[in-house]
Write a protein that holds these residues in place. Structure first.
Motif, mmCIF file in Angstrom:
data_model
loop_
_atom_site.group_PDB
_atom_site.id
_atom_site.type_symbol
_atom_site.label_atom_id
_atom_site.label_comp_id
_atom_site.label_asym_id
_atom_site.label_seq_id
_atom_site.Cartn_x
_atom_site.Cartn_y
_atom_site.Cartn_z
ATOM 1 N N HIS A 210 54.408 34.151 39.684
ATOM 2 C CA HIS A 210 54.142 33.109 40.666
ATOM 3 C C HIS A 210 52.717 32.581 40.575
ATOM 4 C CE1 HIS A 210 57.979 33.630 42.674
ATOM 5 N NE2 HIS A 210 57.794 34.955 42.697
ATOM 6 N N ASP A 244 59.668 31.105 44.605
ATOM 7 C CA ASP A 244 60.321 31.785 45.719
ATOM 8 C C ASP A 244 59.789 33.223 45.752
ATOM 9 O OD1 ASP A 244 61.931 32.828 47.663
ATOM 10 O OD2 ASP A 244 63.845 32.279 46.703
ATOM 11 N N SER A 246 60.590 35.642 47.343
ATOM 12 C CA SER A 246 61.606 36.697 47.412
ATOM 13 C C SER A 246 62.091 37.117 46.033
ATOM 14 C CB SER A 246 62.792 36.234 48.257
ATOM 15 O OG SER A 246 63.432 35.121 47.656
#
Length: 291
Positions: A210, A244, A246
């Motif tokens: 990320h 995301d 998650s």
């Protein structure tokens, strides 16, 4: 019963008198031009009769000309129609040849490293297996094609050779689900692995954290790692980046720069250290999409 010819002078006398009067009138008209106005008047009176007498001939000539002109126009129209169709067909061929010529020129102008030999190949067939992305080209072992050789089109990397026949070869496209290519971003030189997902217009980047600086629109080029694809050739452009939290990695999708759905002419590359003979999986027979 007396007839009109039995009265008066005899016929001979009348003939002589008529001849004498005729000679007199001819002489008078020739020398004195005494009947000029009379002739004009008589011509004026007879002119309508002459036009009327000549009318059937004029109408026949006019009708014949109209009929001939109509036939000529019909024949000329048919000839021009046929010529137009033939010229249209030739124009279509010229347009196709012009497009192919432009594509070949662009393909041969692809920037290639100085020590890389290149050869133009043509698409022969597309594999009809829906679970693989493979094509067959018209170059093989007799042309020096070898396993894992790089294939390009006029825009970017297409794939690599996976099987070599005597006169043709099978190529795996970069969109195949089993294919992966190491790349780097032009903007910041960060390296990634681009894999296929079975769609001709979509690739995805594996294991992208990320925190990595990657943006939509980033150009991805071959990094040269893995000793398959030479360094510096365009591969894809980033289409979307979804972070995301998650999920362990970001979802990054890219679009291949090569037009994988409309391949026609391809470029084979031979780096300076590439093998000149095909590897041990070479077959001695032509390849088909069904094999």
């Amino acid at each position: 019963m007396d007839t009109i010819f039995s009265r008066g002078p005899s016929l001979n006398n009348r003939l002589a008198l008529a001849l004498a009067l005729s000679v007199l009138l001819i002489f008078t008209d020739h020398k004195l031009d005494a009947f000029q106005s009379t002739r004009v008047y008589l011509n004026s009176i007879m002119s309508p009769l002459q036009y009327l007498a000549n009318l059937p001939s004029v109408m026949l000539n006019f009708s014949a000309q109209r009929f001939t002109s109509h036939q000529s126009l019909v024949a000329e129209n048919n000839r021009l129609t046929d010529q137009n169709l033939k010229m249209s067909e030739r124009l279509q061929q010229f347009e196709v040849l012009q497009a192919e010529n432009a594509q070949l020129r662009k393909l041969l102008d692809v920037p290639v490293e100085p020590k890389v030999h290149k050869m133009v190949a043509e698409l022969m067939a597309v594999d009809n297996n829906p679970f693989s992305q493979q094509i067959v080209i018209n170059k093989g072992a007799i042309d020096g094609v070898y396993l894992s050789q790089s294939i390009l089109d006029d825009r970017g990397v297409v794939g690599q050779v996976m099987e070599v026949g005597s006169t043709n070869s099978r190529v795996m496209l970069i969109s195949d689900v089993t294919h992966a290519i190491p790349v780097r971003a032009v903007r910041n030189n960060i390296r990634y692995i681009v894999s296929g997902n079975g769609a001709l217009d979509e690739l995805y980047l594996e294991h992208v954290p990320h925190s990595v600086d990657i943006q939509k629109g980033d150009m991805l080029i071959s990094s040269g790692l893995g000793d398959v694809f030479p360094e510096g050739y365009p591969v894809a452009r980033v289409e979307s980046v979804l972070r995301d939290e998650s999920r362990p990695f970001a979802t990054v999708k890219a679009r291949p720069l090569a037009r994988l759905d409309r391949l026609k002419y391809l470029l084979l590359l031979w780096p300076d250290d590439a093998p000149r003979q095909p590897a041990n999986k070479t077959t001695n027979k032509p390849l088909t999409p069904q094999e």
